[in-house]
Write an enzyme that holds these catalytic residues in place. Structure first.
Site, mmCIF file in Angstrom:
data_model
loop_
_atom_site.group_PDB
_atom_site.id
_atom_site.type_symbol
_atom_site.label_atom_id
_atom_site.label_comp_id
_atom_site.label_asym_id
_atom_site.label_seq_id
_atom_site.Cartn_x
_atom_site.Cartn_y
_atom_site.Cartn_z
ATOM 1 N N CYS A 52 0.305 8.100 5.930
ATOM 2 C CA CYS A 52 -1.171 8.097 5.986
ATOM 3 C C CYS A 52 -1.594 6.675 6.311
ATOM 4 C CB CYS A 52 -1.798 8.660 4.712
ATOM 5 S SG CYS A 52 -1.104 8.105 3.151
ATOM 6 N N SER A 53 -2.284 5.976 5.445
ATOM 7 C CA SER A 53 -2.576 4.565 5.721
ATOM 8 C C SER A 53 -2.798 3.814 4.425
ATOM 9 C CB SER A 53 -3.760 4.412 6.682
ATOM 10 O OG SER A 53 -4.690 5.449 6.523
ATOM 11 N N CYS A 54 -1.866 3.979 3.482
ATOM 12 C CA CYS A 54 -1.919 3.266 2.199
ATOM 13 C C CYS A 54 -1.959 1.759 2.447
ATOM 14 C CB CYS A 54 -0.690 3.588 1.366
ATOM 15 S SG CYS A 54 -0.549 5.339 0.958
ATOM 16 N N CYS A 84 2.273 2.151 6.470
ATOM 17 C CA CYS A 84 2.307 3.439 5.789
ATOM 18 C C CYS A 84 2.377 4.489 6.885
ATOM 19 C CB CYS A 84 1.062 3.645 4.929
ATOM 20 S SG CYS A 84 0.922 5.321 4.282
#
Lengths: 218, 92, 112
Positions: A126-128, A123
């Site tokens: 962001c950091s999905c 991701c």
């Protein structure tokens, strides 16, 4: 073999956390500004009747109970049950729920590794991460280095994880930019014909479901 | 034949979910995903319209040109319809 | 004069960066509580995930480098709750001040 960062056969070692690290002793460090903010926000939400403390405790337990073992069970079932595998590739959320995993509103897509293709999840914005199935992401997944490079030089990144792919294997990178989350269905290792579903699940590492690793060899 | 689309090369400020490295790039619709609330409105506490969302597949050659590690490797991303335009292929 | 092209700091796909750091850590109780607050307040409709992301993006690159993941998330949770009028800045400020007086560690200060 590819190195596995924090994957262990047993996700619940004595005195260790689910990822095999010692618990941090942060409760005893000097109180930080952000910790004060967390306490204040939590107390105000309770006082204003938006939350009760038991809800917060329960949510922590729910999240702690989610781990790569859940995804490993899904993968192992797909390896031995072709109908389930078809359902997983058609709708991974429904297939995970069918196995009894409470994944909430997660929209999950499973992408299959084959002899010709290797999938990698990132991701960049962001950091999905498919946290409602696999638990919280590893720290490296959230770093600038992984987020920046996985889309431009996935093969170099994979080599850092100990995975050197042949040029004949196509790399398929998946950037989780919106409402979907992804898990890799790794290829079943050779020489596992006689293994049970549980034994197969023990070969499935967290990294193999992100695409930065392969399953263990039996 | 898969539908070819180009990601709009817009540069607004604020919360958008279209990565910079894909703006202006052309790919193929991999699959439609249904309609989802527009994050560009959700981010500001507004009631959000539902927008169609697509998974679009790009070749690494399209995104990175000669710098691609392997031109035939691919990248898939989810892009909302309002960020996509159809690519018209003119007959030679 | 600025020659900024419009790419925002968090939109980092394809940028140059070094080797992926492999060290990990386990989440402390205060981090797990922030995670729980984020999920529960989202479920209650007090904010959206995109509202949280927007707040984090608006904090700027400096915050990404200086603060840890859950430090940025509690800042974003707080920003969204303030904007939604769930509590006032004065209430937050007063409470954070009271908490500092409870003791020097999280263990001592965590319960009112």
């Amino acid at each position: 073999m590819p190195h596995d960062h924090h994957d262990h056969d047993d996700y619940h070692h004595e005195g260790m956390s689910s990822s095999g690290h010692p618990y941090r002793a942060d409760n005893d460090g000097p109180l930080t500004y952000w910790q004060r903010m967390e306490i204040a926000v939590r107390e105000l939400l309770v006082e204003k009747s938006h939350l009760i403390p038991a809800q917060i405790a329960t949510q922590i337990e729910v999240m702690d109970a989610r781990s790569p073992a859940n995804g490993a069970a899904v993968v192992a079932r797909a390896w031995i049950d072709p109908d389930f595998k078809a359902r997983l590739l058609a709708d991974a959320s429904a297939a995970s729920r069918e196995m009894g995993f409470d994944i909430g509103p997660l929209n999950l897509i499973a992408v299959e590794n084959t002899a010709d293709a290797h999938n990698l999840i990132v991701c960049t914005l962001c950091s999905c991460y498919p946290r409602n199935l696999l638990g919280l992401p590893p720290d490296w997944y959230k770093t600038r280095e992984y987020r920046s490079r996985a889309v431009r030089e996935p093969r170099a990144v994979l080599r850092e994880f100990g995975l050197d792919l042949a040029e004949s294997v196509a790399v398929r990178v998946h950037d989780s930019t919106a409402d979907m989350r992804y898990m890799v269905l790794p290829a079943r290792p050779e020489g596992t014909e006689g293994l049970s579903q549980e034994q197969l699940a023990s070969l499935v590492t967290r990294d193999s479901m992100i695409g930065t690793g392969l399953p263990r060899q039996p | 034949m898969a539908e070819r689309v180009r990601v709009k090369a817009l540069t607004p400020p604020g919360h958008v979910r279209v990565p910079w490295y894909l703006r202006g790039k052309t790919g193929e619709i991999e699959r439609p995903l249904g309609a989802f609330h527009n994050p560009e409105q959700l981010a500001y506490g507004l009631s959000a319209e539902e927008k169609p969302l697509y998974r679009v597949r790009f070749s690494m050659a399209e995104i990175w040109g000669d710098a691609a590690e392997n031109p035939n490797d691919t990248l898939d991303a989810e892009i909302y319809a309002h960020w996509l335009e159809k690519v018209v292929i003119h007959a030679a | 004069m600025s020659d900024w092209d419009g790419r925002r700091w968090h939109d980092m796909g394809g940028q140059a960066a070094g080797p992926v750091p492999m060290e990990g850590h386990d989440f402390a109780l205060w981090e797990k509580r922030i995670d729980a607050l984020m999920v529960l307040c989202g479920q209650k409709g007090l904010f959206t995930v995109d509202g949280l992301r927007r707040a984090i993006e608006d904090m700027g690159e400096d915050a990404f480098e200086k603060y840890s993941y859950y430090e940025r998330w509690i800042a974003a949770v707080n920003q969204n709750l303030l904007e939604a009028g769930i509590y006032s800045l004065e209430e937050l400020a007063t409470r954070m001040d009271e908490i500092a007086a409870r003791g020097p560690t999280y263990a001592e200060a965590q319960h009112g």
